[in-house]
Design a protein around this motif. Structure first.
Motif, PDB file in Angstrom:
ATOM      1  N   GLU A  52       0.820  -1.213   0.000  1.00 33.54           N
ATOM      2  CA  GLU A  52       0.000   0.000   0.000  1.00 33.54           C
ATOM      3  C   GLU A  52       0.853   1.263   0.000  1.00 33.54           C
ATOM      4  OE1 GLU A  52      -4.090  -1.672   2.011  1.00 33.54           O
ATOM      5  OE2 GLU A  52      -2.738  -0.539   3.303  1.00 33.54           O
ATOM      6  N   GLU A  58      -4.323  -0.364  -2.792  1.00 34.63           N
ATOM      7  CA  GLU A  58      -5.092  -0.571  -1.570  1.00 34.63           C
ATOM      8  C   GLU A  58      -5.586  -2.014  -1.549  1.00 34.63           C
ATOM      9  OE1 GLU A  58      -9.019   1.411   0.366  1.00 34.63           O
ATOM     10  OE2 GLU A  58      -7.583   2.748  -0.626  1.00 34.63           O
ATOM     11  N   LYS A  82      -5.167  -4.814  -8.997  1.00 35.49           N
ATOM     12  CA  LYS A  82      -5.579  -3.620  -8.235  1.00 35.49           C
ATOM     13  C   LYS A  82      -5.301  -2.351  -9.046  1.00 35.49           C
ATOM     14  CE  LYS A  82      -7.110  -3.750  -4.719  1.00 35.49           C
ATOM     15  NZ  LYS A  82      -8.506  -3.911  -4.309  1.00 35.49           N
TER      16      LYS A  82
END
Length: 90
Positions: A52, A58, A82
């Motif tokens: 992160e 995230e 992601k």
């Protein structure tokens, strides 16, 4: 960043974290990290924080675990997914 660069960066982070605990070893992209017991639950949380903070993705709670994070290859795939989900191509 290419998948190979991403894998090298993740591997370097993991090697440094393990070395801090006195564990010196190479980590291959297909090595089992969680299911083998190499990474503890605390180590996995540290890995999530790294992903992160350093890679800008995230990770949701349901994405944490051996089904998506047991190998460096799986982690690279998770990071790629992601980033695509967020509309980024880093």
């Amino acid at each position: 960043m290419t998948d190979d660069e991403l894998a090298r960066r993740i591997a370097a982070h993991l090697r440094a974290e393990l070395a801090a605990k006195g564990v010196e070893r190479t980590i291959e992209p297909q090595d089992r990290l969680i299911s083998s017991g190499l990474l503890s639950s605390v180590d996995v949380l540290g890995l999530v924080a790294f992903l992160e903070d350093e890679l800008g993705v995230e990770i949701a709670a349901h994405e944490i675990g051996p089904d998506r994070m047991d190998t460096i290859d799986a982690i690279v795939a998770l990071v790629r997914a992601k980033r695509e989900e967020e509309g980024e191509s880093r």
